[in-house]
Scaffold this active site. Sequence first.
Site, mmCIF file in Angstrom:
data_model
loop_
_atom_site.group_PDB
_atom_site.id
_atom_site.type_symbol
_atom_site.label_atom_id
_atom_site.label_comp_id
_atom_site.label_asym_id
_atom_site.label_seq_id
_atom_site.Cartn_x
_atom_site.Cartn_y
_atom_site.Cartn_z
ATOM 1 N N SER A 6 5.968 -4.251 -50.926
ATOM 2 C CA SER A 6 6.337 -4.822 -49.626
ATOM 3 C C SER A 6 6.477 -3.704 -48.594
ATOM 4 O O SER A 6 6.058 -3.845 -47.450
ATOM 5 C CB SER A 6 7.656 -5.580 -49.732
ATOM 6 O OG SER A 6 7.545 -6.655 -50.620
ATOM 7 N N HIS A 43 4.211 -10.022 -56.347
ATOM 8 C CA HIS A 43 5.337 -10.909 -56.688
ATOM 9 C C HIS A 43 4.828 -12.268 -57.190
ATOM 10 O O HIS A 43 5.360 -12.818 -58.152
ATOM 11 C CB HIS A 43 6.220 -11.173 -55.462
ATOM 12 C CG HIS A 43 6.895 -9.966 -54.893
ATOM 13 N ND1 HIS A 43 6.848 -9.656 -53.550
ATOM 14 C CD2 HIS A 43 7.640 -8.996 -55.472
ATOM 15 C CE1 HIS A 43 7.550 -8.553 -53.329
ATOM 16 N NE2 HIS A 43 8.037 -8.126 -54.475
ATOM 17 N N LYS A 100 18.345 -2.351 -47.719
ATOM 18 C CA LYS A 100 17.081 -1.912 -47.129
ATOM 19 C C LYS A 100 16.833 -2.411 -45.699
ATOM 20 O O LYS A 100 15.751 -2.173 -45.181
ATOM 21 C CB LYS A 100 15.923 -2.407 -48.001
ATOM 22 C CG LYS A 100 15.889 -1.759 -49.385
ATOM 23 C CD LYS A 100 14.765 -2.353 -50.206
ATOM 24 C CE LYS A 100 14.757 -1.851 -51.633
ATOM 25 N NZ LYS A 100 13.867 -2.666 -52.477
ATOM 26 N N ARG A 121 5.673 -1.666 -61.937
ATOM 27 C CA ARG A 121 4.430 -0.998 -61.562
ATOM 28 C C ARG A 121 4.398 0.360 -62.240
ATOM 29 O O ARG A 121 5.068 0.554 -63.238
ATOM 30 C CB ARG A 121 4.358 -0.858 -60.032
ATOM 31 C CG ARG A 121 4.079 -2.183 -59.338
ATOM 32 C CD ARG A 121 4.486 -2.167 -57.898
ATOM 33 N NE ARG A 121 5.921 -1.999 -57.779
ATOM 34 C CZ ARG A 121 6.602 -2.082 -56.645
ATOM 35 N NH1 ARG A 121 5.969 -2.296 -55.521
ATOM 36 N NH2 ARG A 121 7.910 -1.943 -56.624
HETATM 37 P P1 ADP Z 1 13.751 -4.999 -55.002
HETATM 38 O O1 ADP Z 1 14.237 -4.755 -53.617
HETATM 39 O O2 ADP Z 1 14.739 -5.626 -55.917
HETATM 40 O O3 ADP Z 1 13.014 -3.854 -55.650
HETATM 41 P P2 ADP Z 1 11.218 -6.252 -54.461
HETATM 42 O O4 ADP Z 1 11.089 -7.469 -53.638
HETATM 43 O O5 ADP Z 1 10.649 -5.003 -53.926
HETATM 44 O O6 ADP Z 1 12.716 -6.175 -54.789
HETATM 45 O O7 ADP Z 1 10.605 -6.526 -55.898
HETATM 46 C C1 ADP Z 1 11.117 -7.498 -56.748
HETATM 47 C C2 ADP Z 1 10.596 -7.250 -58.134
HETATM 48 O O8 ADP Z 1 9.177 -7.386 -58.137
HETATM 49 C C3 ADP Z 1 10.868 -5.860 -58.683
HETATM 50 O O9 ADP Z 1 11.067 -5.976 -60.075
HETATM 51 C C4 ADP Z 1 9.605 -5.111 -58.400
HETATM 52 O O10 ADP Z 1 9.413 -4.055 -59.313
HETATM 53 C C5 ADP Z 1 8.580 -6.214 -58.621
HETATM 54 N N1 ADP Z 1 7.343 -5.965 -57.890
HETATM 55 C C6 ADP Z 1 7.198 -5.588 -56.608
HETATM 56 N N2 ADP Z 1 5.887 -5.455 -56.293
HETATM 57 C C7 ADP Z 1 5.195 -5.751 -57.415
HETATM 58 C C8 ADP Z 1 3.801 -5.759 -57.765
HETATM 59 N N3 ADP Z 1 2.856 -5.408 -56.902
HETATM 60 N N4 ADP Z 1 3.448 -6.142 -59.020
HETATM 61 C C9 ADP Z 1 4.407 -6.459 -59.907
HETATM 62 N N5 ADP Z 1 5.728 -6.447 -59.666
HETATM 63 C C10 ADP Z 1 6.129 -6.094 -58.439
#
Ligand code: ADP
Length: 171
Positions: free
Chosen positions: A141, A17, A41, A103
């Site tokens: 996460s 992130h 979630k 990803r």
């Molecule tokens: P959500 O619950 O909306 O998927 P996340 O917090 O999991 O939210 O992720 C927010 C954004 O960051 C999403 O677009 C996700 O694809 C992206 N993201 C999560 N992990 C990574 C990573 N390791 N590298 C790049 N982008 C990521």
Amino acid sequence: MHIAIYPGSFDPVTNGHIDIIARAATMTDRLIVGVAEDSSKAPLFSVEQRVAMLQEQIALIRKQNGSGQNGEATAEIEVAAFSGLLMHFAETQQAKMIFRGLRAVTDFDYEFQMTGMNRRLNPRIETVFLMASETNQFISSRMVKEIVGLGGDIGSFVPPSVKDALLAKFK
Ligand code: ADP
């Protein structure tokens, strides 16, 4: 002024992130990191904790500016919690752009569908995807929480203070 939103659950913020935030901040005037409150979630961290962890990391991104690392994060970066529809939040913030990280192929289906739906809701707001950096491709996460729960080392996936917060949760 060009305003963009990078939305997510950020439960908790990972190195993946942070990389997206730093890169997106080179492409807009104002970047709002939107923390989704009512995620389906069942988050581990409260929205206040998630916001605070992001704020700390954003302060570090600001500090790194001028160090010659990466591109210069020129945007004003802020964090805001939101509930309800992302498109409504984007409208209230007068954002023209949504950033999402992408990803491997597993993200694609979900993101493709959501972007299509969001475009129907508001065709004036464009979703832009930044590909995860090579080193962060496998970080999520969800996996970080799983690994720490099983006693694994998460030091290369999250910043030190986030690692401490996770360890405290699973003590
Ligand atoms: P959500 O619950 O909306 O998927 P996340 O917090 O999991 O939210 O992720 C927010 C954004 O960051 C999403 O677009 C996700 O694809 C992206 N993201 C999560 N992990 C990574 C990573 N390791 N590298 C790049 N982008 C990521």
